[in-house]
Scaffold this motif. Structure first.
Motif, PDB file in Angstrom:
ATOM      1  N   ARG A  81       0.829  -1.214   0.000  1.00  0.00           N
ATOM      2  CA  ARG A  81       0.000   0.000   0.000  1.00  0.00           C
ATOM      3  C   ARG A  81       0.861   1.261   0.000  1.00  0.00           C
ATOM      4  NH1 ARG A  81      -4.698  -1.887   4.185  1.00  0.00           N
ATOM      5  NH2 ARG A  81      -5.888  -3.074   2.649  1.00  0.00           N
ATOM      6  N   ALA A  82       1.878   1.273   0.839  1.00  0.00           N
ATOM      7  CA  ALA A  82       2.735   2.459   0.928  1.00  0.00           C
ATOM      8  C   ALA A  82       3.506   2.675  -0.371  1.00  0.00           C
ATOM      9  CB  ALA A  82       3.701   2.326   2.104  1.00  0.00           C
ATOM     10  N   ALA A  83       4.049   1.613  -0.930  1.00  0.00           N
ATOM     11  CA  ALA A  83       4.844   1.737  -2.153  1.00  0.00           C
ATOM     12  C   ALA A  83       3.980   2.147  -3.340  1.00  0.00           C
ATOM     13  CB  ALA A  83       5.569   0.436  -2.439  1.00  0.00           C
ATOM     14  N   ALA A  84       2.758   1.642  -3.417  1.00  0.00           N
ATOM     15  CA  ALA A  84       1.879   1.943  -4.550  1.00  0.00           C
ATOM     16  C   ALA A  84       1.585   3.441  -4.666  1.00  0.00           C
ATOM     17  CB  ALA A  84       0.580   1.156  -4.420  1.00  0.00           C
ATOM     18  N   LEU A  85       1.680   4.165  -3.569  1.00  0.00           N
ATOM     19  CA  LEU A  85       1.413   5.600  -3.590  1.00  0.00           C
ATOM     20  C   LEU A  85       2.456   6.390  -4.374  1.00  0.00           C
ATOM     21  CD1 LEU A  85       0.327   6.125   0.125  1.00  0.00           C
ATOM     22  CD2 LEU A  85      -1.148   6.031  -1.920  1.00  0.00           C
ATOM     23  N   TRP A  86       3.693   5.898  -4.402  1.00  0.00           N
ATOM     24  CA  TRP A  86       4.746   6.651  -5.070  1.00  0.00           C
ATOM     25  C   TRP A  86       5.528   5.836  -6.091  1.00  0.00           C
ATOM     26  CZ3 TRP A  86       9.801   5.015  -4.507  1.00  0.00           C
ATOM     27  CH2 TRP A  86      10.043   4.092  -3.494  1.00  0.00           C
ATOM     28  N   PHE A  87       5.358   4.528  -6.085  1.00  0.00           N
ATOM     29  CA  PHE A  87       6.099   3.659  -6.998  1.00  0.00           C
ATOM     30  C   PHE A  87       5.111   2.742  -7.722  1.00  0.00           C
ATOM     31  CE2 PHE A  87       9.098   0.173  -8.044  1.00  0.00           C
ATOM     32  CZ  PHE A  87      10.061   0.932  -8.691  1.00  0.00           C
ATOM     33  N   PRO A  88       4.497   3.244  -8.785  1.00  0.00           N
ATOM     34  CA  PRO A  88       3.438   2.483  -9.447  1.00  0.00           C
ATOM     35  C   PRO A  88       3.905   1.148 -10.030  1.00  0.00           C
ATOM     36  CG  PRO A  88       3.970   4.479 -10.689  1.00  0.00           C
ATOM     37  CD  PRO A  88       4.745   4.536  -9.415  1.00  0.00           C
ATOM     38  N   ALA A  89       5.195   0.971 -10.193  1.00  0.00           N
ATOM     39  CA  ALA A  89       5.714  -0.284 -10.743  1.00  0.00           C
ATOM     40  C   ALA A  89       5.837  -1.378  -9.691  1.00  0.00           C
ATOM     41  CB  ALA A  89       7.081  -0.038 -11.390  1.00  0.00           C
ATOM     42  N   VAL A  90       5.382  -1.126  -8.465  1.00  0.00           N
ATOM     43  CA  VAL A  90       5.507  -2.125  -7.404  1.00  0.00           C
ATOM     44  C   VAL A  90       4.835  -3.422  -7.851  1.00  0.00           C
ATOM     45  CG1 VAL A  90       3.441  -1.390  -6.137  1.00  0.00           C
ATOM     46  CG2 VAL A  90       5.250  -2.603  -4.953  1.00  0.00           C
ATOM     47  N   ASP A  91       5.537  -4.522  -7.635  1.00  0.00           N
ATOM     48  CA  ASP A  91       5.055  -5.843  -8.039  1.00  0.00           C
ATOM     49  C   ASP A  91       4.816  -6.667  -6.776  1.00  0.00           C
ATOM     50  OD1 ASP A  91       4.529  -8.024  -9.867  1.00  0.00           O
ATOM     51  OD2 ASP A  91       6.500  -8.802  -9.310  1.00  0.00           O
ATOM     52  N   VAL A  92       3.562  -6.887  -6.439  1.00  0.00           N
ATOM     53  CA  VAL A  92       3.211  -7.574  -5.200  1.00  0.00           C
ATOM     54  C   VAL A  92       3.749  -8.998  -5.186  1.00  0.00           C
ATOM     55  CG1 VAL A  92       1.301  -8.335  -3.728  1.00  0.00           C
ATOM     56  CG2 VAL A  92       1.204  -6.107  -4.840  1.00  0.00           C
TER      57      VAL A  92
END
Length: 157
Positions: A81-92
């Motif tokens: 959740r935190a990463a998705a706010l600033w790093f749209p390439a986050v891969d769960v």
């Protein structure tokens, strides 16, 4: 900042990892991408071992009485959740691979889920865990590299 007796590769890993962690904690996507590219250019096995060591020790710091499945799920959810706010390439999927690999639950090398994203995911997890624990990164990086050096000097019978 890093011990001068360390081999050049260990110092390079520590410096690149430090830059990546700073970028992750600052929510700087471009700096994170650049730093993870530098890490990816270094020996993959050694980088992976350091990243796993840091993740493992941070989890132990945050959960000294043991880690439950719910604890791992909380880390995964909070980090994603935190990463998705600033790093749209986050891969769960890569976040899951990092956590399970660091815990020895899955063999990261045999996991088919986009291994090229593992370094990025590891940095995101480390930045999240450092923030949750409210601790600086350098001691964790130093201990992970020292443990690898120690393990490499122990002779097998």
């Amino acid at each position: 900042m890093w011990p001068t007796h360390w081999p050049a590769v260990a110092r390079d890993i520590a410096e690149a990892l430090d830059a990546a962690i700073v970028a992750g904690r600052a929510s700087d996507a471009s700096a994170l991408t650049e730093a993870t590219e530098e890490l990816a250019a270094l020996p993959a096995e050694q980088v992976g071992a350091v990243l796993a060591g840091v993740v493992r020790e941070l989890l132990e710091t945050l959960h000294p009485d043991g880690l439950t499945g719910e604890d791992v799920q909380d880390v995964l959810t909070r980090c994603a959740r935190a990463a998705a706010l600033w790093f749209p390439a986050v891969d769960v999927d890569s976040l899951v691979t990092v956590l399970t690999g660091a815990l020895g639950v899955a063999d990261v090398e045999e996991d088919p889920r986009r291994p090229e994203r593992a370094v990025e995911a590891a940095i995101l997890v480390i930045a999240d865990l450092l923030s949750a624990a409210e601790v600086p990164a350098d001691g964790y990086v130093r201990r992970a590299l020292d443990e690898i050096a120690r393990a490499e000097t122990v002779e097998m019978p």
